[in-house]
Design a protein around this motif. Structure first.
Motif, PDB file in Angstrom:
ATOM      1  N   PHE A  21     -20.170  57.343  39.073  1.00  0.00           N
ATOM      2  CA  PHE A  21     -19.873  56.775  37.763  1.00  0.00           C
ATOM      3  C   PHE A  21     -18.838  57.605  37.007  1.00  0.00           C
ATOM      4  O   PHE A  21     -18.108  57.079  36.174  1.00  0.00           O
ATOM      5  CB  PHE A  21     -21.157  56.646  36.931  1.00  0.00           C
ATOM      6  N   SER A  22     -18.763  58.876  37.330  1.00  0.00           N
ATOM      7  CA  SER A  22     -17.779  59.748  36.665  1.00  0.00           C
ATOM      8  C   SER A  22     -16.550  59.982  37.535  1.00  0.00           C
ATOM      9  O   SER A  22     -15.710  60.820  37.204  1.00  0.00           O
ATOM     10  CB  SER A  22     -18.424  61.091  36.309  1.00  0.00           C
ATOM     11  N   ASP A  23     -16.431  59.246  38.628  1.00  0.00           N
ATOM     12  CA  ASP A  23     -15.313  59.449  39.554  1.00  0.00           C
ATOM     13  C   ASP A  23     -14.777  58.087  39.992  1.00  0.00           C
ATOM     14  O   ASP A  23     -15.198  57.537  41.017  1.00  0.00           O
ATOM     15  CB  ASP A  23     -15.776  60.271  40.758  1.00  0.00           C
ATOM     16  N   ILE A  24     -13.850  57.551  39.204  1.00  0.00           N
ATOM     17  CA  ILE A  24     -13.185  56.284  39.521  1.00  0.00           C
ATOM     18  C   ILE A  24     -11.709  56.601  39.769  1.00  0.00           C
ATOM     19  O   ILE A  24     -11.035  57.175  38.918  1.00  0.00           O
ATOM     20  CB  ILE A  24     -13.336  55.276  38.361  1.00  0.00           C
ATOM     21  N   ARG A  25     -11.226  56.226  40.951  1.00  0.00           N
ATOM     22  CA  ARG A  25      -9.870  56.597  41.348  1.00  0.00           C
ATOM     23  C   ARG A  25      -9.018  55.348  41.571  1.00  0.00           C
ATOM     24  O   ARG A  25      -9.510  54.320  42.050  1.00  0.00           O
ATOM     25  CB  ARG A  25      -9.909  57.416  42.652  1.00  0.00           C
ATOM     26  N   ILE A  26      -7.743  55.465  41.249  1.00  0.00           N
ATOM     27  CA  ILE A  26      -6.770  54.409  41.557  1.00  0.00           C
ATOM     28  C   ILE A  26      -6.116  54.775  42.877  1.00  0.00           C
ATOM     29  O   ILE A  26      -5.525  55.848  43.018  1.00  0.00           O
ATOM     30  CB  ILE A  26      -5.717  54.271  40.443  1.00  0.00           C
ATOM     31  N   GLU A  27      -6.252  53.892  43.855  1.00  0.00           N
ATOM     32  CA  GLU A  27      -5.764  54.174  45.202  1.00  0.00           C
ATOM     33  C   GLU A  27      -4.814  53.075  45.665  1.00  0.00           C
ATOM     34  O   GLU A  27      -4.891  51.930  45.199  1.00  0.00           O
ATOM     35  CB  GLU A  27      -6.947  54.279  46.176  1.00  0.00           C
ATOM     36  N   THR A 342      -8.651  52.087  34.354  1.00  0.00           N
ATOM     37  CA  THR A 342      -9.961  51.477  34.626  1.00  0.00           C
ATOM     38  C   THR A 342     -11.104  52.404  34.239  1.00  0.00           C
ATOM     39  O   THR A 342     -12.120  51.953  33.690  1.00  0.00           O
ATOM     40  CB  THR A 342     -10.071  51.105  36.115  1.00  0.00           C
ATOM     41  N   ALA A 343     -10.986  53.689  34.510  1.00  0.00           N
ATOM     42  CA  ALA A 343     -12.062  54.630  34.170  1.00  0.00           C
ATOM     43  C   ALA A 343     -12.325  54.627  32.665  1.00  0.00           C
ATOM     44  O   ALA A 343     -13.485  54.685  32.227  1.00  0.00           O
ATOM     45  CB  ALA A 343     -11.709  56.033  34.648  1.00  0.00           C
ATOM     46  N   GLU A 344     -11.254  54.545  31.873  1.00  0.00           N
ATOM     47  CA  GLU A 344     -11.429  54.481  30.416  1.00  0.00           C
ATOM     48  C   GLU A 344     -12.152  53.197  30.012  1.00  0.00           C
ATOM     49  O   GLU A 344     -12.992  53.202  29.108  1.00  0.00           O
ATOM     50  CB  GLU A 344     -10.067  54.552  29.719  1.00  0.00           C
ATOM     51  N   THR A 347     -15.823  53.680  30.755  1.00  0.00           N
ATOM     52  CA  THR A 347     -16.424  54.614  29.798  1.00  0.00           C
ATOM     53  C   THR A 347     -16.675  53.916  28.460  1.00  0.00           C
ATOM     54  O   THR A 347     -17.758  54.033  27.875  1.00  0.00           O
ATOM     55  CB  THR A 347     -15.518  55.842  29.593  1.00  0.00           C
ATOM     56  N   LEU A 348     -15.675  53.188  27.989  1.00  0.00           N
ATOM     57  CA  LEU A 348     -15.823  52.474  26.718  1.00  0.00           C
ATOM     58  C   LEU A 348     -16.978  51.478  26.785  1.00  0.00           C
ATOM     59  O   LEU A 348     -17.810  51.396  25.874  1.00  0.00           O
ATOM     60  CB  LEU A 348     -14.529  51.746  26.366  1.00  0.00           C
ATOM     61  N   THR A 349     -17.045  50.711  27.869  1.00  0.00           N
ATOM     62  CA  THR A 349     -18.098  49.714  27.999  1.00  0.00           C
ATOM     63  C   THR A 349     -19.471  50.372  28.039  1.00  0.00           C
ATOM     64  O   THR A 349     -20.430  49.886  27.431  1.00  0.00           O
ATOM     65  CB  THR A 349     -17.873  48.866  29.267  1.00  0.00           C
ATOM     66  N   SER A 350     -19.579  51.490  28.722  1.00  0.00           N
ATOM     67  CA  SER A 350     -20.871  52.171  28.855  1.00  0.00           C
ATOM     68  C   SER A 350     -21.345  52.785  27.548  1.00  0.00           C
ATOM     69  O   SER A 350     -22.544  53.002  27.360  1.00  0.00           O
ATOM     70  CB  SER A 350     -20.789  53.263  29.932  1.00  0.00           C
ATOM     71  N   GLN A 351     -20.424  53.059  26.633  1.00  0.00           N
ATOM     72  CA  GLN A 351     -20.809  53.669  25.359  1.00  0.00           C
ATOM     73  C   GLN A 351     -21.519  52.691  24.429  1.00  0.00           C
ATOM     74  O   GLN A 351     -22.205  53.111  23.495  1.00  0.00           O
ATOM     75  CB  GLN A 351     -19.571  54.238  24.667  1.00  0.00           C
ATOM     76  N   ALA A 352     -21.362  51.390  24.680  1.00  0.00           N
ATOM     77  CA  ALA A 352     -22.077  50.356  23.919  1.00  0.00           C
ATOM     78  C   ALA A 352     -21.918  50.567  22.413  1.00  0.00           C
ATOM     79  O   ALA A 352     -22.879  50.513  21.656  1.00  0.00           O
ATOM     80  CB  ALA A 352     -23.557  50.336  24.301  1.00  0.00           C
ATOM     81  N   GLY A 353     -20.692  50.771  21.996  1.00  0.00           N
ATOM     82  CA  GLY A 353     -20.422  50.999  20.580  1.00  0.00           C
ATOM     83  C   GLY A 353     -19.662  49.841  19.971  1.00  0.00           C
ATOM     84  O   GLY A 353     -20.100  48.688  20.025  1.00  0.00           O
ATOM     85  N   LEU A 356     -16.974  44.826  22.708  1.00  0.00           N
ATOM     86  CA  LEU A 356     -17.740  43.793  23.400  1.00  0.00           C
ATOM     87  C   LEU A 356     -17.257  43.731  24.841  1.00  0.00           C
ATOM     88  O   LEU A 356     -17.749  44.431  25.684  1.00  0.00           O
ATOM     89  CB  LEU A 356     -17.602  42.438  22.687  1.00  0.00           C
ATOM     90  N   LYS A 357     -16.222  42.905  25.108  1.00  0.00           N
ATOM     91  CA  LYS A 357     -15.743  42.764  26.475  1.00  0.00           C
ATOM     92  C   LYS A 357     -14.463  43.547  26.693  1.00  0.00           C
ATOM     93  O   LYS A 357     -13.499  43.411  25.915  1.00  0.00           O
ATOM     94  CB  LYS A 357     -15.485  41.282  26.773  1.00  0.00           C
ATOM     95  N   SER A 358     -14.439  44.331  27.745  1.00  0.00           N
ATOM     96  CA  SER A 358     -13.222  45.004  28.183  1.00  0.00           C
ATOM     97  C   SER A 358     -12.762  44.366  29.473  1.00  0.00           C
ATOM     98  O   SER A 358     -13.584  44.049  30.340  1.00  0.00           O
ATOM     99  CB  SER A 358     -13.478  46.509  28.420  1.00  0.00           C
ATOM    100  N   ILE A 359     -11.456  44.117  29.595  1.00  0.00           N
ATOM    101  CA  ILE A 359     -10.927  43.559  30.826  1.00  0.00           C
ATOM    102  C   ILE A 359      -9.723  44.369  31.283  1.00  0.00           C
ATOM    103  O   ILE A 359      -9.046  45.010  30.481  1.00  0.00           O
ATOM    104  CB  ILE A 359     -10.549  42.078  30.674  1.00  0.00           C
ATOM    105  N   VAL A 360      -9.500  44.345  32.588  1.00  0.00           N
ATOM    106  CA  VAL A 360      -8.315  44.958  33.179  1.00  0.00           C
ATOM    107  C   VAL A 360      -7.302  43.841  33.401  1.00  0.00           C
ATOM    108  O   VAL A 360      -7.631  42.800  33.990  1.00  0.00           O
ATOM    109  CB  VAL A 360      -8.652  45.654  34.506  1.00  0.00           C
ATOM    110  N   VAL A 361      -6.091  44.032  32.900  1.00  0.00           N
ATOM    111  CA  VAL A 361      -5.043  43.021  33.056  1.00  0.00           C
ATOM    112  C   VAL A 361      -3.940  43.577  33.950  1.00  0.00           C
ATOM    113  O   VAL A 361      -3.669  44.777  33.949  1.00  0.00           O
ATOM    114  CB  VAL A 361      -4.472  42.582  31.693  1.00  0.00           C
ATOM    115  N   PHE A 362      -3.336  42.694  34.730  1.00  0.00           N
ATOM    116  CA  PHE A 362      -2.308  43.081  35.702  1.00  0.00           C
ATOM    117  C   PHE A 362      -0.990  42.447  35.288  1.00  0.00           C
ATOM    118  O   PHE A 362      -0.920  41.230  35.137  1.00  0.00           O
ATOM    119  CB  PHE A 362      -2.695  42.596  37.098  1.00  0.00           C
ATOM    120  N   SER A 363       0.007  43.258  35.123  1.00  0.00           N
ATOM    121  CA  SER A 363       1.316  42.741  34.726  1.00  0.00           C
ATOM    122  C   SER A 363       2.056  42.246  35.957  1.00  0.00           C
ATOM    123  O   SER A 363       1.717  42.612  37.090  1.00  0.00           O
ATOM    124  CB  SER A 363       2.131  43.813  34.039  1.00  0.00           C
TER     125      SER A 363
END
Length: 363
Positions: A21-27, A342-344, A347-353, A356-363
């Protein structure tokens, strides 16, 4: 666009892979090659599922490419799809260039579970997947997913809206299993994005008095903006007493329990009315136990039901609800991120603050 017009993608693509959960990598990995009846989509957006921020749930699958709420554009079709129709007569064949939602699981539509409509128990549903995962620049869609739970997005629907089809479908199933009746009092415990979708759809499914409960002011205020009649701040007020007062002692006919907590489930069972239903929308943490007095359930006629994921009927209804304006990214998506962050997003989603919805967008 003609099926014959195929667009050759790059040889490599970026993915977001979780090792812990603390190790998300872009490969960078090779773009998957498709089979004769598969499809390849270029991912345009993918949601972050609230289920994926439960470390115990996601880490047991590691390492894995994250994400299962994608929407994108078909860029390649298998040769058999180009040469002859292989879909059922009542379906619309796909073409290169089509904008689609893809469900990460798809049922066989033939087994005893599928015949009963319990698609999530189908062995094919449980074994299917999208390859390598949703937060990936390209995704291979196997034939079974393409045939049994891939939907064409209407021209006016954005890719961001398309990412909401799967979570909305889960809520559609939740309401179906709740057997909610017109005028019922609905209590939604937990007002993250899934709780908010319940609030937004409550009137559509017949709810009268709609109550939300959470401890985050941002989410409590959003629930009121989205149509809840009351919002209970459980960090300040007792849930049972608040529901009792708001319902003149009748309590809630339907209780949706969102948090992955046996304690929250126990609370939900304590605030349901006689003859009511408690829906366990999320699993509890491993090792947690729920204490049940069977006589209390029996003599009060309480229905205790689960609602796990969704099937093809639910995704089709979800698409119609989004198209009808009941659900939209404009309301629910509070944060967007590029794949590199993506890791950010997690993290934001897990903080539940204040999100609401976080999405990853691809240009």
């Amino acid at each position: 666009m003609s099926n014959a017009m195929q667009r050759a993608p790059r040889n490599e693509m970026k993915v977001a892979r979780l090792y812990s959960f603390s190790d998300i990598r872009i490969e960078d990995i090779p773009v998957p090659g498709i089979g004769p009846r598969d499809a390849l989509i270029r991912t345009r957006a993918c949601g972050i599922c609230s289920g994926d921020i439960m470390p115990w749930y996601i880490e047991k699958k590691a390492p894995l490419v994250l994400g299962h709420e994608p929407a994108g554009e078909i860029v390649e079709l298998g040769k058999e799809l180009l040469s002859a129709p292989c879909f059922p007569p009542d379906s619309v064949p796909f073409s290169v260039g089509d904008r689609v939602f893809v469900h990460h699981h798809a049922p066989c539509m033939e087994c005893r579970y599928c015949r009963r409509g319990t698609h999530v128990q189908c062995e094919t549903w449980r074994s299917t997947s999208i390859i390598p995962g949703g937060i990936s620049e390209y995704i291979l869609i196997p034939e079974i997913n393409l045939r049994n739970d891939t939907l064409t997005l209407p021209e006016e629907m954005s890719y961001e809206d398309g990412t909401l089809i799967e979570p909305t479908a889960c809520v559609v199933k939740s309401f179906t299993r709740s057997a909610i009746k017109k005028g019922d009092t609905l209590l939604v415990i937990g007002l993250g994005v899934m709780g908010q979708i319940h609030i937004l759809l409550a009137r559509k499914f017949g709810a009268g008095n709609v109550i939300g409960a959470d401890r985050v002011p941002f989410r409590l205020n959003k629930a009121l903006q989205f149509g809840a009649d009351h919002a209970i701040d459980v960090s300040k007020d007792d849930l049972f007493e608040s529901v009792r007062v708001l319902t003149d002692g009748d309590m809630a006919d339907v209780v949706i329990v969102g948090p992955n907590s046996a304690a929250a489930m126990q609370q939900g069972m304590g605030v349901v009315s006689r003859g009511g239903t408690v829906v366990l929308f999320t699993p509890a943490k491993p090792g947690e136990r729920l204490r049940i007095d069977p006589n209390s359930l029996y003599f009060r006629d309480i229905s205790l039901v689960t609602s796990y994921s969704c099937g093809p009927e639910d995704t089709r209804e979800a698409l119609a609800l989004i198209r009808g304006g009941w659900i939209s990214a404009e309301r629910l998506v509070t944060h967007t991120f590029p794949i590199e962050k993506t890791a950010e997003a997690f993290t934001l989603t897990s903080q539940a603050g204040d999100s609401l919805k976080s999405i990853v967008v691809f240009s």
